[in-house]
Scaffold this motif. Structure first.
Motif, PDB file in Angstrom:
ATOM      1  N   MET A   1       0.812  -1.216   0.000  1.00 55.50           N
ATOM      2  CA  MET A   1       0.000   0.000   0.000  1.00 55.50           C
ATOM      3  C   MET A   1       0.848   1.269   0.000  1.00 55.50           C
ATOM      4  N   VAL A   2       2.071   1.173   0.495  1.00 54.36           N
ATOM      5  CA  VAL A   2       2.905   2.359   0.658  1.00 54.36           C
ATOM      6  C   VAL A   2       4.228   2.160  -0.083  1.00 54.36           C
ATOM      7  N   GLY A   3       4.548   3.104  -0.970  1.00 53.48           N
ATOM      8  CA  GLY A   3       5.776   3.027  -1.741  1.00 53.48           C
ATOM      9  C   GLY A   3       6.986   3.531  -0.977  1.00 53.48           C
ATOM     10  N   LYS A   4       8.152   3.386  -1.572  1.00 54.19           N
ATOM     11  CA  LYS A   4       9.418   3.745  -0.931  1.00 54.19           C
ATOM     12  C   LYS A   4       9.506   5.240  -0.641  1.00 54.19           C
TER      13      LYS A   4
ATOM     14  N   ARG B   1      17.041   5.732   1.221  1.00 56.54           N
ATOM     15  CA  ARG B   1      17.421   6.405  -0.028  1.00 56.54           C
ATOM     16  C   ARG B   1      18.584   5.686  -0.741  1.00 56.54           C
ATOM     17  N   TYR B   2      19.223   4.791  -0.032  1.00 48.35           N
ATOM     18  CA  TYR B   2      20.394   4.122  -0.604  1.00 48.35           C
ATOM     19  C   TYR B   2      20.091   2.649  -0.894  1.00 48.35           C
ATOM     20  N   LEU B   3      20.720   2.120  -1.923  1.00 48.08           N
ATOM     21  CA  LEU B   3      20.648   0.709  -2.269  1.00 48.08           C
ATOM     22  C   LEU B   3      22.068   0.230  -2.545  1.00 48.08           C
ATOM     23  N   ASP B   4      22.540  -0.681  -1.684  1.00 43.08           N
ATOM     24  CA  ASP B   4      23.914  -1.179  -1.809  1.00 43.08           C
ATOM     25  C   ASP B   4      24.924  -0.031  -1.820  1.00 43.08           C
ATOM     26  N   GLY B   5      24.681   0.963  -0.949  1.00 42.37           N
ATOM     27  CA  GLY B   5      25.621   2.066  -0.828  1.00 42.37           C
ATOM     28  C   GLY B   5      25.508   3.130  -1.895  1.00 42.37           C
TER      29      GLY B   5
ATOM     30  N   VAL C   1      19.887   6.247  -4.552  1.00 43.91           N
ATOM     31  CA  VAL C   1      18.932   6.019  -5.643  1.00 43.91           C
ATOM     32  C   VAL C   1      17.737   6.980  -5.586  1.00 43.91           C
ATOM     33  N   ILE C   2      17.474   7.538  -4.388  1.00 39.95           N
ATOM     34  CA  ILE C   2      16.361   8.490  -4.255  1.00 39.95           C
ATOM     35  C   ILE C   2      16.897   9.744  -3.579  1.00 39.95           C
ATOM     36  N   PRO C   3      17.450  10.670  -4.342  1.00 42.23           N
ATOM     37  CA  PRO C   3      18.003  11.900  -3.742  1.00 42.23           C
ATOM     38  C   PRO C   3      16.895  12.830  -3.246  1.00 42.23           C
ATOM     39  N   LYS C   4      17.244  13.727  -2.327  1.00 46.67           N
ATOM     40  CA  LYS C   4      16.295  14.724  -1.833  1.00 46.67           C
ATOM     41  C   LYS C   4      16.067  15.800  -2.886  1.00 46.67           C
TER      42      LYS C   4
END
Length: 650
Positions: A239-242, A277-281, A284-287
């Protein structure tokens, strides 16, 4: 009057025997008149239903044939409910047997108050399950919403009444119904912290939707600080995304800073959001950071790494600036909480003696409000009032002569119901002198608000309470005018000219408040003294009146009832001779009459005119001629319209 009070008091207090002794022997017409009479807006039946006097209700309905639909005014928890039917009163107060009696006597189960609240909604509000069930079984409509669009299910969710919420859902209540502002029952659960009801709603098909501000129930829980709700919803991965999880954790962290004053808790939440916000260091999702630093936030930038977060935990002020940045980025400038917390943070600085930082933040919030909100918004008005109260405090002798004003309370006007405790942190020092630039900027912003509000009202764009907000904004401006008069003796000639030019521009707008009152009318009444919770200026204010007159205010302007400022001054008891004299010296005609044909001195009960002013000195040949024409009923045909009006006013 005495008979009416006897009946009313007996019904209110449940004195059935006294009621019978007084009414049993009276004619039917007289009984009907007594039981339908109102005292403070309420009837005997309304009050007896509200107070739970079953035998009295039965007597009034059966023996006195009181109308079971006759509405009245009642008070619950300090709030006056207008137009409340007897059934609504009994349901709200939890008196099941009276509810049954009224329904059996023909009361409409779907009757409403003036705000469109039904007896069923009233029972849902305070958790009276048996009354809810009885009303539904007798055809109460579960989907009738109040004027805000809030349904019975919504209020049950907000108040945390699980049993009622479950019952309403079982009989088919719409779990996705939206209010006027777009919130759903899920939003209400999120704001109140009712997790069990939220789970029930989701199991029943409730969707996560956005309200008029773009808020999901998850963000609503973050704003109100309900960690358990946030944890539950962020765990619903389907129901809730990243991005939604990140926003919720960051916003909840800001709430922990400003509302809970829990810096370590905020740090933990912000770290969790950062890790999302990070994946494997890899980021991937900056502010979505602001393009340039905000000076009101002392040019602070949002941190972008866990290490940077850990560096600021030892600096509470930096954490507070982060909270403001996070909230503005996620909620946007239009959301009430954005400006509310900016204003609250400024107020806390004022409590600590940092007045310049307070004013900088409040200016930023005011600028934000005037750019985004509609004219005459109560939030904008609240900001203007807070400035006036702050300036008044700063200009008072020693800054403390009126006691310790909790500036955190002056922040007011944000999200409804937001209550934040004052922060501890240092004693408040004496405030610095008020900056001429600051008070002038606020005054000009207030004039701009009045201009925009006037255009909106004249264009028919005004809504329900806008005329009241318009009147209050004018009164706030008058308090700023009064504060100007205290500054003027200490200003250089150039700034004195700027003050008069600004006041002239205000007068030139021609804004009229309640009842067509001009700014000069309002400056002449003591009612203008009370505009907020803290005193600013006392009216009638002679210095303010003099400044308005000097800047072009018309001393003979009339309101909707034909009253001049002199009439207004005369209505303020006791009449201040200096106020009357100031108006007369400026050219006010003492013999002008209002719509009732009364000159101002006829309103001054107990104060002869000769004790107030010299009539001969202020009598002109024009006035004598006009009065002679009226006295001899001479025709005014052929006179110019302006002269004809002048004659009619004498």
């Amino acid at each position: 009057m005495e008979f009416k009070n006897v009946v009313f008091n007996a019904a209110r207090d449940g004195k059935l025997r006294r009621l019978k002794v007084f009414l049993d022997h009276r004619p039917k017409e007289e009984v009907n008149k007594l039981v339908t009479a109102r005292t403070n807006g309420a009837t005997p039946l309304v009050l007896s239903c509200r107070n739970g006097h079953h035998e009295v209700v039965q007597y009034l309905v059966d023996r006195c044939e009181a109308n079971v639909e006759q509405a009245g005014s009642v008070t619950f928890d300090g709030e006056t409910i207008e137009g409340a039917p007897p059934l609504w009163c009994a349901a709200a107060a939890g008196h099941l047997e009276i509810v049954k009696l009224l329904v059996k006597s023909g009361a409409n189960v779907n009757s409403t108050t003036k705000t469109n609240s039904t007896p069923l909604r009233a029972a849902c509000f305070d958790g009276h399950y048996e009354i809810v069930k009885y009303l539904v079984e007798h055809n109460a409509d579960i989907e009738v919403a109040n004027r805000h669009g809030h349904t019975c299910l919504m209020i049950a969710c907000y108040k945390g009444h699980f049993k009622i919420a479950r019952y309403l859902i079982e009989i088919g209540a719409d779990v996705n119904r939206k209010s006027v502002k777009g919130n759903t029952a899920l939003h209400d659960c999120a704001e109140s912290g009712s997790l069990e009801i939220m789970k029930l709603l989701i199991q029943s098909g409730a969707r996560i939707d956005v309200d008029a501000y773009g808020m999901t129930p998850l963000l609503a829980a973050s704003v109100t600080g309900h960690l358990h709700i946030v944890e539950h919803l962020t765990g619903q991965r389907d129901m809730v995304g990243k991005q939604e999880r990140i926003d919720a954790l960051e916003l909840l962290g800001a709430t922990f800073v400003d509302k809970k004053r829990d810096m370590l808790g905020a740090l933990t939440l912000w770290k969790r959001a950062m890790e999302e916000r990070y994946l494997d260091g890899v980021l991937v999702i900056p502010k979505a950071l602001v393009s340039s630093p905000i000076s009101a936030y002392e040019n602070t930038l949002e941190v972008e790494s866990v290490s940077a977060l850990e560096e600021i935990i030892s600096d509470p002020d930096s954490m507070r600036m982060q909270a403001l940045l996070v909230r503005e980025r996620i909620l946007g400038p239009a959301h009430p909480d954005t400006s509310y917390y900016i204003r609250y943070r400024g107020a806390v600085y004022a409590d600590m003696g940092h007045f310049e930082r307070c004013i900088t933040l409040w200016m930023y919030a005011l600028d934000m409000q005037q750019k985004i909100l509609e004219p005459l918004s109560p939030m904008t008005q609240s900001s203007l009032l807070s400035f006036a109260e702050l300036f008044s405090f700063m200009m008072s002798e020693g800054g403390r002569s009126r006691g310790q004003v909790p500036f955190a309370n002056l922040a007011g006007g944000g999200r409804e119901g937001a209550a934040i405790e004052r922060e501890e942190g240092g004693g408040r020092s004496s405030p610095p002198p008020v900056s001429f630039c600051d008070i002038m900027t606020v005054f000009q912003r207030a004039v701009r608000e009045v201009k925009a509000g006037q255009v909106a009202l004249e264009g028919g764009e005004g809504k329900g309470g806008d005329s009241t907000y318009f009147n209050r904004t004018i009164v706030i401006l008058l308090h700023l005018v009064c504060l100007f008069t205290k500054l003027v003796p200490h200003l250089p000639d150039k700034q004195v000219f700027e003050v008069k030019q600004a006041v002239y521009n205000f007068v030139n707008v021609g804004a009229r408040g309640r009842g067509g009152a001009t700014a000069l009318h309002l400056a002449c009444t003591k009612e203008s003294s009370s505009v907020g919770r803290y005193p600013i200026c006392v009216f009638p204010s002679v210095p303010a009146i003099q400044l308005l007159l000097e800047c072009g205010a018309d001393p003979n302007a009339i309101d909707n009832d034909g009253n001049t400022p002199l009439h207004t001054a005369a209505a303020s008891k006791p009449v201040k001779q200096v106020v009357v004299q100031t108006l007369l010296d400026a050219g006010a005609h003492f013999d002008l009459v209002n719509s009732e044909g009364k000159p101002f001195f006829n309103i001054m009960k107990g104060q002869p005119l000769h004790e107030i002013a010299n009539c001969v000195r202020h009598t002109s040949l024009r006035c004598l001629s006009a009065r002679s024409v009226r006295r001899h009923e001479l025709s005014t045909a052929g006179l110019p319209r302006t002269l004809e009006l002048f004659v009619e006013q004498h």
